[in-house]
Design a protein around this motif. Structure first.
Motif, PDB file in Angstrom:
ATOM      1  N   GLY A 178     -13.967  -7.156  18.611  1.00 24.18           N
ATOM      2  CA  GLY A 178     -14.796  -5.956  18.477  1.00 24.18           C
ATOM      3  C   GLY A 178     -16.094  -6.056  19.241  1.00 24.18           C
ATOM      4  O   GLY A 178     -16.548  -5.089  19.861  1.00 24.18           O
ATOM      5  N   GLU A 179     -16.708  -7.224  19.217  1.00 29.11           N
ATOM      6  CA  GLU A 179     -17.963  -7.430  19.937  1.00 29.11           C
ATOM      7  C   GLU A 179     -17.766  -7.242  21.446  1.00 29.11           C
ATOM      8  O   GLU A 179     -18.569  -6.595  22.112  1.00 29.11           O
ATOM      9  CB  GLU A 179     -18.497  -8.826  19.638  1.00 29.11           C
ATOM     10  N   VAL A 180     -16.681  -7.773  21.973  1.00 27.11           N
ATOM     11  CA  VAL A 180     -16.392  -7.615  23.402  1.00 27.11           C
ATOM     12  C   VAL A 180     -16.175  -6.136  23.741  1.00 27.11           C
ATOM     13  O   VAL A 180     -16.712  -5.628  24.729  1.00 27.11           O
ATOM     14  CB  VAL A 180     -15.151  -8.451  23.819  1.00 27.11           C
ATOM     15  N   ILE A 181     -15.420  -5.443  22.907  1.00 23.85           N
ATOM     16  CA  ILE A 181     -15.123  -4.027  23.175  1.00 23.85           C
ATOM     17  C   ILE A 181     -16.392  -3.190  23.099  1.00 23.85           C
ATOM     18  O   ILE A 181     -16.678  -2.393  24.002  1.00 23.85           O
ATOM     19  CB  ILE A 181     -14.061  -3.505  22.193  1.00 23.85           C
ATOM     20  N   PHE A 195     -12.795  -4.873   6.392  1.00 23.25           N
ATOM     21  CA  PHE A 195     -11.389  -4.496   6.488  1.00 23.25           C
ATOM     22  C   PHE A 195     -11.150  -3.204   5.725  1.00 23.25           C
ATOM     23  O   PHE A 195     -11.600  -3.055   4.590  1.00 23.25           O
ATOM     24  CB  PHE A 195     -10.481  -5.601   5.942  1.00 23.25           C
ATOM     25  N   SER A 196     -10.441  -2.268   6.343  1.00 20.09           N
ATOM     26  CA  SER A 196     -10.093  -1.004   5.708  1.00 20.09           C
ATOM     27  C   SER A 196      -8.645  -1.057   5.244  1.00 20.09           C
ATOM     28  O   SER A 196      -7.729  -1.064   6.068  1.00 20.09           O
ATOM     29  CB  SER A 196     -10.283   0.157   6.696  1.00 20.09           C
ATOM     30  N   GLU A 197      -8.439  -1.109   3.935  1.00 12.48           N
ATOM     31  CA  GLU A 197      -7.079  -1.085   3.382  1.00 12.48           C
ATOM     32  C   GLU A 197      -6.391   0.232   3.727  1.00 12.48           C
ATOM     33  O   GLU A 197      -5.197   0.273   4.000  1.00 12.48           O
ATOM     34  CB  GLU A 197      -7.117  -1.260   1.857  1.00 12.48           C
ATOM     35  N   GLU A 198      -7.169   1.318   3.700  1.00 14.92           N
ATOM     36  CA  GLU A 198      -6.620   2.652   3.954  1.00 14.92           C
ATOM     37  C   GLU A 198      -5.944   2.738   5.326  1.00 14.92           C
ATOM     38  O   GLU A 198      -4.881   3.323   5.477  1.00 14.92           O
ATOM     39  CB  GLU A 198      -7.734   3.687   3.856  1.00 14.92           C
ATOM     40  N   TYR A 199      -6.574   2.156   6.342  1.00 13.14           N
ATOM     41  CA  TYR A 199      -6.048   2.227   7.708  1.00 13.14           C
ATOM     42  C   TYR A 199      -5.385   0.935   8.168  1.00 13.14           C
ATOM     43  O   TYR A 199      -4.893   0.863   9.284  1.00 13.14           O
ATOM     44  CB  TYR A 199      -7.165   2.597   8.684  1.00 13.14           C
ATOM     45  N   ASP A 200      -5.390  -0.101   7.331  1.00 14.19           N
ATOM     46  CA  ASP A 200      -4.871  -1.414   7.691  1.00 14.19           C
ATOM     47  C   ASP A 200      -5.494  -1.860   9.010  1.00 14.19           C
ATOM     48  O   ASP A 200      -4.819  -2.210   9.976  1.00 14.19           O
ATOM     49  CB  ASP A 200      -3.335  -1.393   7.795  1.00 14.19           C
ATOM     50  N   ALA A 201      -6.831  -1.794   9.038  1.00 14.62           N
ATOM     51  CA  ALA A 201      -7.544  -2.054  10.289  1.00 14.62           C
ATOM     52  C   ALA A 201      -8.892  -2.711  10.008  1.00 14.62           C
ATOM     53  O   ALA A 201      -9.465  -2.564   8.928  1.00 14.62           O
ATOM     54  CB  ALA A 201      -7.763  -0.744  11.044  1.00 14.62           C
ATOM     55  N   TRP A 202      -9.369  -3.429  11.008  1.00 11.02           N
ATOM     56  CA  TRP A 202     -10.699  -4.034  10.976  1.00 11.02           C
ATOM     57  C   TRP A 202     -11.683  -3.048  11.573  1.00 11.02           C
ATOM     58  O   TRP A 202     -11.398  -2.399  12.579  1.00 11.02           O
ATOM     59  CB  TRP A 202     -10.721  -5.315  11.793  1.00 11.02           C
ATOM     60  N   GLN A 203     -12.861  -2.954  10.968  1.00 11.08           N
ATOM     61  CA  GLN A 203     -13.916  -2.097  11.492  1.00 11.08           C
ATOM     62  C   GLN A 203     -15.103  -2.994  11.831  1.00 11.08           C
ATOM     63  O   GLN A 203     -15.588  -3.741  10.977  1.00 11.08           O
ATOM     64  CB  GLN A 203     -14.305  -1.065  10.446  1.00 11.08           C
ATOM     65  N   MET A 249     -12.630   0.427  15.520  1.00 15.42           N
ATOM     66  CA  MET A 249     -11.613   0.140  14.519  1.00 15.42           C
ATOM     67  C   MET A 249     -10.392  -0.425  15.236  1.00 15.42           C
ATOM     68  O   MET A 249      -9.888   0.174  16.191  1.00 15.42           O
ATOM     69  CB  MET A 249     -11.231   1.404  13.748  1.00 15.42           C
ATOM     70  N   ILE A 250      -9.935  -1.608  14.790  1.00 14.81           N
ATOM     71  CA  ILE A 250      -8.845  -2.323  15.448  1.00 14.81           C
ATOM     72  C   ILE A 250      -7.723  -2.560  14.449  1.00 14.81           C
ATOM     73  O   ILE A 250      -7.958  -3.082  13.363  1.00 14.81           O
ATOM     74  CB  ILE A 250      -9.333  -3.682  15.996  1.00 14.81           C
ATOM     75  N   SER A 251      -6.504  -2.182  14.830  1.00 15.18           N
ATOM     76  CA  SER A 251      -5.340  -2.360  13.965  1.00 15.18           C
ATOM     77  C   SER A 251      -5.095  -3.837  13.673  1.00 15.18           C
ATOM     78  O   SER A 251      -5.049  -4.649  14.584  1.00 15.18           O
ATOM     79  CB  SER A 251      -4.099  -1.761  14.637  1.00 15.18           C
ATOM     80  N   ARG A 252      -4.935  -4.169  12.394  1.00 16.50           N
ATOM     81  CA  ARG A 252      -4.631  -5.555  12.003  1.00 16.50           C
ATOM     82  C   ARG A 252      -3.260  -5.960  12.526  1.00 16.50           C
ATOM     83  O   ARG A 252      -3.072  -7.072  13.004  1.00 16.50           O
ATOM     84  CB  ARG A 252      -4.643  -5.697  10.484  1.00 16.50           C
ATOM     85  N   GLU A 253      -2.305  -5.042  12.474  1.00 19.89           N
ATOM     86  CA  GLU A 253      -0.928  -5.382  12.838  1.00 19.89           C
ATOM     87  C   GLU A 253      -0.734  -5.561  14.337  1.00 19.89           C
ATOM     88  O   GLU A 253      -0.100  -6.512  14.780  1.00 19.89           O
ATOM     89  CB  GLU A 253       0.029  -4.310  12.333  1.00 19.89           C
ATOM     90  N   THR A 254      -1.297  -4.656  15.137  1.00 19.84           N
ATOM     91  CA  THR A 254      -1.005  -4.665  16.572  1.00 19.84           C
ATOM     92  C   THR A 254      -2.167  -5.081  17.460  1.00 19.84           C
ATOM     93  O   THR A 254      -1.967  -5.380  18.631  1.00 19.84           O
ATOM     94  CB  THR A 254      -0.558  -3.268  17.038  1.00 19.84           C
ATOM     95  N   GLY A 255      -3.388  -5.043  16.941  1.00 22.21           N
ATOM     96  CA  GLY A 255      -4.552  -5.331  17.768  1.00 22.21           C
ATOM     97  C   GLY A 255      -5.003  -4.126  18.583  1.00 22.21           C
ATOM     98  O   GLY A 255      -5.940  -4.213  19.362  1.00 22.21           O
ATOM     99  N   VAL A 265      -6.822  -0.744  19.643  1.00 24.25           N
ATOM    100  CA  VAL A 265      -8.067  -0.072  19.325  1.00 24.25           C
ATOM    101  C   VAL A 265      -7.715   1.325  18.833  1.00 24.25           C
ATOM    102  O   VAL A 265      -7.158   2.133  19.572  1.00 24.25           O
ATOM    103  CB  VAL A 265      -9.015  -0.007  20.548  1.00 24.25           C
ATOM    104  N   MET A 266      -7.998   1.581  17.576  1.00 25.29           N
ATOM    105  CA  MET A 266      -7.641   2.856  16.963  1.00 25.29           C
ATOM    106  C   MET A 266      -8.729   3.924  17.168  1.00 25.29           C
ATOM    107  O   MET A 266      -8.410   5.106  17.272  1.00 25.29           O
ATOM    108  CB  MET A 266      -7.388   2.661  15.468  1.00 25.29           C
ATOM    109  N   ALA A 267      -9.988   3.483  17.213  1.00 26.69           N
ATOM    110  CA  ALA A 267     -11.086   4.443  17.378  1.00 26.69           C
ATOM    111  C   ALA A 267     -12.346   3.697  17.793  1.00 26.69           C
ATOM    112  O   ALA A 267     -12.528   2.527  17.446  1.00 26.69           O
ATOM    113  CB  ALA A 267     -11.344   5.192  16.077  1.00 26.69           C
ATOM    114  N   ILE A 268     -13.180   4.402  18.534  1.00 30.81           N
ATOM    115  CA  ILE A 268     -14.516   3.917  18.893  1.00 30.81           C
ATOM    116  C   ILE A 268     -15.451   5.107  18.705  1.00 30.81           C
ATOM    117  O   ILE A 268     -15.163   6.208  19.186  1.00 30.81           O
ATOM    118  CB  ILE A 268     -14.596   3.442  20.357  1.00 30.81           C
ATOM    119  N   TRP A 269     -16.581   4.917  17.995  1.00 31.68           N
ATOM    120  CA  TRP A 269     -17.508   6.005  17.809  1.00 31.68           C
ATOM    121  C   TRP A 269     -18.906   5.467  17.535  1.00 31.68           C
ATOM    122  O   TRP A 269     -19.084   4.295  17.280  1.00 31.68           O
ATOM    123  CB  TRP A 269     -17.043   6.941  16.695  1.00 31.68           C
ATOM    124  N   GLY A 270     -19.868   6.377  17.630  1.00 32.75           N
ATOM    125  CA  GLY A 270     -21.248   6.033  17.354  1.00 32.75           C
ATOM    126  C   GLY A 270     -21.869   7.088  16.467  1.00 32.75           C
ATOM    127  O   GLY A 270     -21.413   8.218  16.404  1.00 32.75           O
TER     128      GLY A 270
END
Length: 131
Positions: A68-71, A90-98, A116-122, A124-129
């Motif tokens: 995430g830091e690199v991205i 970790f977001s259980e709802e999206y199964d992803a790291w934020q 937000m990065i998917s735990r299963e696939t790696g 990138v699900m979303a980027i926002w500010g």
């Protein structure tokens, strides 16, 4: 050039985070055209990817944070809130790291950047500010 280095860094981190090793069957020079067995191949693929399906590609907070830091650094550069360290949850709802850049004190102007990065696939699900 910086973008290429960042992209390659993310790719290497994803590969390292997935931790999947591939066992290559030895080549038989006596029988270079051995028949291809679909079921054997599918069992082999299941064997080498099963661990990723069970535990996910991005298994730890540390791996998620590095990726995430690199991205975020690649996308937002100097506008990141680097006075405070990156945070991860970790977001259980999206199964992803934020991953979030820093933390602003209450009642201050400004915002944070998120990825937000998917735990299963790696993926990138979303980027926002925020502002």
């Amino acid at each position: 050039m910086k973008k290429l280095i960042a992209v390659l860094s993310v790719a290497l981190l994803l590969l390292a985070a997935c931790g999947t090793s591939i066992d290559v069957e030895p080549f038989d020079p006596e029988n270079p055209f051995a028949p291809f067995d679909d079921m054997e191949y599918m069992a082999y693929i299941e064997k080498i990817t099963g661990n990723v399906k069970e535990k996910g590609c991005i298994r730890t907070e540390e791996a998620a944070l590095k990726i995430g830091e690199v991205i975020l650094t690649d996308v937002y550069g100097d506008s990141l809130n680097i006075d405070n360290p990156f945070r991860v949850r970790f977001s259980e709802e999206y199964d992803a790291w934020q991953i979030i850049d820093g933390e602003l004190p209450e009642n201050t102007l400004g915002g944070n950047h998120y990825v937000m990065i998917s735990r299963e696939t790696g993926e990138v699900m979303a980027i926002w500010g925020t502002k």
